[in-house]
Design a protein around this motif. Structure first.
Motif, PDB file in Angstrom:
ATOM      1  N   VAL A 118      39.387  29.296   3.759  1.00  0.00           N
ATOM      2  CA  VAL A 118      40.851  29.272   2.986  1.00  0.00           C
ATOM      3  C   VAL A 118      41.480  30.503   3.120  1.00  0.00           C
ATOM      4  O   VAL A 118      42.820  30.596   3.331  1.00  0.00           O
ATOM      5  CB  VAL A 118      40.051  29.445   1.562  1.00  0.00           C
ATOM      6  CG1 VAL A 118      41.282  29.502   0.532  1.00  0.00           C
ATOM      7  CG2 VAL A 118      39.572  28.079   0.986  1.00  0.00           C
ATOM      8  N   ALA A 119      40.888  31.821   3.316  1.00  0.00           N
ATOM      9  CA  ALA A 119      41.732  32.923   3.645  1.00  0.00           C
ATOM     10  C   ALA A 119      42.536  33.015   4.717  1.00  0.00           C
ATOM     11  O   ALA A 119      43.748  33.407   4.755  1.00  0.00           O
ATOM     12  CB  ALA A 119      40.768  34.052   3.646  1.00  0.00           C
ATOM     13  N   ALA A 120      41.823  32.178   5.809  1.00  0.00           N
ATOM     14  CA  ALA A 120      42.417  32.147   7.251  1.00  0.00           C
ATOM     15  C   ALA A 120      43.647  30.947   7.338  1.00  0.00           C
ATOM     16  O   ALA A 120      44.479  31.165   8.194  1.00  0.00           O
ATOM     17  CB  ALA A 120      41.553  31.921   8.299  1.00  0.00           C
ATOM     18  N   GLY A 121      43.739  30.008   6.502  1.00  0.00           N
ATOM     19  CA  GLY A 121      44.597  29.093   6.537  1.00  0.00           C
ATOM     20  C   GLY A 121      45.779  29.257   5.888  1.00  0.00           C
ATOM     21  O   GLY A 121      46.090  30.294   5.360  1.00  0.00           O
ATOM     22  N   PRO A 122      46.800  28.228   5.819  1.00  0.00           N
ATOM     23  CA  PRO A 122      46.677  27.071   6.071  1.00  0.00           C
ATOM     24  C   PRO A 122      46.886  26.991   7.624  1.00  0.00           C
ATOM     25  O   PRO A 122      47.334  27.804   8.173  1.00  0.00           O
ATOM     26  CB  PRO A 122      47.779  26.324   5.456  1.00  0.00           C
ATOM     27  CG  PRO A 122      48.714  27.322   5.334  1.00  0.00           C
ATOM     28  CD  PRO A 122      48.082  28.498   4.985  1.00  0.00           C
ATOM     29  N   PHE A 123      46.351  25.789   8.331  1.00  0.00           N
ATOM     30  CA  PHE A 123      46.280  25.580   9.648  1.00  0.00           C
ATOM     31  C   PHE A 123      47.186  24.385  10.089  1.00  0.00           C
ATOM     32  O   PHE A 123      47.255  23.483   9.587  1.00  0.00           O
ATOM     33  CB  PHE A 123      44.894  25.329  10.110  1.00  0.00           C
ATOM     34  CG  PHE A 123      43.768  26.266   9.579  1.00  0.00           C
ATOM     35  CD1 PHE A 123      43.679  27.453  10.168  1.00  0.00           C
ATOM     36  CD2 PHE A 123      42.912  25.819   8.752  1.00  0.00           C
ATOM     37  CE1 PHE A 123      42.695  28.436   9.902  1.00  0.00           C
ATOM     38  CE2 PHE A 123      41.880  26.880   8.279  1.00  0.00           C
ATOM     39  CZ  PHE A 123      42.006  27.977   8.999  1.00  0.00           C
ATOM     40  N   SER A 124      47.970  24.973  10.934  1.00  0.00           N
ATOM     41  CA  SER A 124      49.044  23.688  11.521  1.00  0.00           C
ATOM     42  C   SER A 124      48.525  22.806  12.141  1.00  0.00           C
ATOM     43  O   SER A 124      48.994  21.423  12.214  1.00  0.00           O
ATOM     44  CB  SER A 124      49.885  24.411  12.545  1.00  0.00           C
ATOM     45  OG  SER A 124      50.663  25.589  11.816  1.00  0.00           O
ATOM     46  N   THR A 125      47.339  22.920  13.069  1.00  0.00           N
ATOM     47  CA  THR A 125      46.600  21.675  13.625  1.00  0.00           C
ATOM     48  C   THR A 125      45.130  21.825  13.603  1.00  0.00           C
ATOM     49  O   THR A 125      44.576  22.962  13.254  1.00  0.00           O
ATOM     50  CB  THR A 125      46.858  21.800  15.337  1.00  0.00           C
ATOM     51  OG1 THR A 125      46.467  22.996  15.785  1.00  0.00           O
ATOM     52  CG2 THR A 125      48.475  21.830  15.557  1.00  0.00           C
ATOM     53  N   LEU A 126      44.357  20.766  13.924  1.00  0.00           N
ATOM     54  CA  LEU A 126      43.110  20.665  13.945  1.00  0.00           C
ATOM     55  C   LEU A 126      42.569  21.910  14.911  1.00  0.00           C
ATOM     56  O   LEU A 126      41.544  22.523  14.733  1.00  0.00           O
ATOM     57  CB  LEU A 126      42.608  19.430  14.353  1.00  0.00           C
ATOM     58  CG  LEU A 126      41.288  19.219  14.600  1.00  0.00           C
ATOM     59  CD1 LEU A 126      40.126  19.591  13.248  1.00  0.00           C
ATOM     60  CD2 LEU A 126      40.753  17.670  14.930  1.00  0.00           C
TER      61      LEU A 126
END
Length: 334
Positions: free
Chosen positions: A24-32
């Motif tokens: 959660v801390a590293a996100g959000p993620f643009s791609t899988l």
């Protein structure tokens, strides 16, 4: 704008609270692909031993139904689905044997036998369980962590396949050359894309980044019940464009050496092939200098020949040798 998931989503993907919080801390993620890269870093470099054990403990034993009061209902649902092939290929006898070996494994290592079960039959899983039971605890702990990462990647793909933004992005990629020739990585692992993603008519792009060479091997000395160290290993590929090796025919000159090594104290070979993303389809051969290892044995050397097809070029091929002075066997592992 990247895909936004919460702690419950990532807890369903892994089972470790520390992992889910870090994701959660590293996100959000643009791609899988971004999510998987972050997940690997977090799992192997930031989650401690307790976090690994928490994730292991979240899994039901292979062959058992997940608990209804599991802390993540989605986790339990996915676990059941991932075992569907194993359950459909099981018999009363193999299920009983699986229960017995699961108990032996837990008694020796202290945690549940963990394997990415998607698409695997009960006999395949039993074979792998029996082989891994021979490992030292520290080795098996690392293997279990690697299997957990495979499961996590599969489930992250499910999360993204359910995300509307991701489905739209995948659809837009279908007009590019990359998507046209890409393989659906999720389908390779377990064919778990949802109907919503399939409705777009697009293929998600293949996700690269192997974590190990695509062809590996190890040797187990079944007469001694331990890894076989110091065995010379060669990996070759058939390179004659005009023909292919045929049973009963001489094959002089057609084999090209790709790499060689010797098995270590755990029976595993060193790197036999470069870290390539997609293998060249064709016929391969792994040869073992068994005569030097067992001078009084029956086999002066052993060669295992196998074929990798176009549809399998992104797969991983583990081709082990189970050896005694007067018998041998092999199988395709993962």
């Amino acid at each position: 704008m990247g895909s936004v998931f919460d702690e419950k989503d990532f807890l369903a993907s892994c089972g470790s609270t520390k992992f889910s919080n870090n994701m959660v801390a590293a996100g959000p993620f643009s791609t899988l692909q971004d999510a998987i890269q972050a997940a690997r870093d977090i799992w192997f470099n930031k989650v401690d031993v307790n976090g690994w054990l928490e994730a292991f403990a979240a899994h039901p034993q292979i062959g058992q139904t997940p608990s209804r009061d599991h802390k993540s209902p989605t986790f339990a649902q996915w676990s059941k689905g991932e075992q569907s092939t194993a359950m459909s290929t099981a018999t009363e006898v193999t299920l009983q044997e699986l229960v017995q070996w699961n108990a032996r494994y837990r008694e020796k290592f202290g945690f549940v036998f963990l394997i990415c079960a998607s698409g695997r039959s009960t006999p395949e899983i039993l074979t792998e369980l029996k082989i891994r039971y021979q490992n030292r605890p520290i080795i098996e702990f690392e293997i279990a962590a690697q299997e957990q990462m495979k499961i996590t990647e599969l489930r992250l793909a499910k999360l993204f396949s359910n995300n509307v933004d991701t489905a739209s992005a995948i659809k837009s990629l279908s007009t590019t050359n990359i998507a046209t020739k890409a393989e659906d990585r999720v389908n390779i692992i377990g064919a778990h894309l949802t109907a919503a993603t399939r409705a777009t008519g697009a293929k998600p792009a293949h996700i690269p980044n192997r974590t190990r060479p695509p062809i590996t091997t190890h040797v187990l000395d079944t007469s001694r019940g331990c890894p076989a160290s110091g065995i010379e290993v060669r990996l070759e590929m058939w390179k004659d464009d005009q023909a292919r090796p045929q049973f009963g025919e001489a094959d002089i000159g057609g084999w090209i050496l790709l790499g060689s090594s010797s098995t270590d104290k755990d029976g595993r070979s060193g790197q036999l092939l470069n870290m390539v993303e997609d293998l060249v389809p064709g016929v391969y051969r792994i040869s073992f200098n068994t005569g030097k290892y067992n001078p009084n044995g029956f086999f002066p050397y052993v060669s295992i020949v196998f074929e990798i097809r176009e549809s399998q070029k992104w797969d991983h091929f583990h081709v082990p040798l189970l050896l005694s002075p007067f018998s041998l066997s092999t199988y395709r592992g993962s």
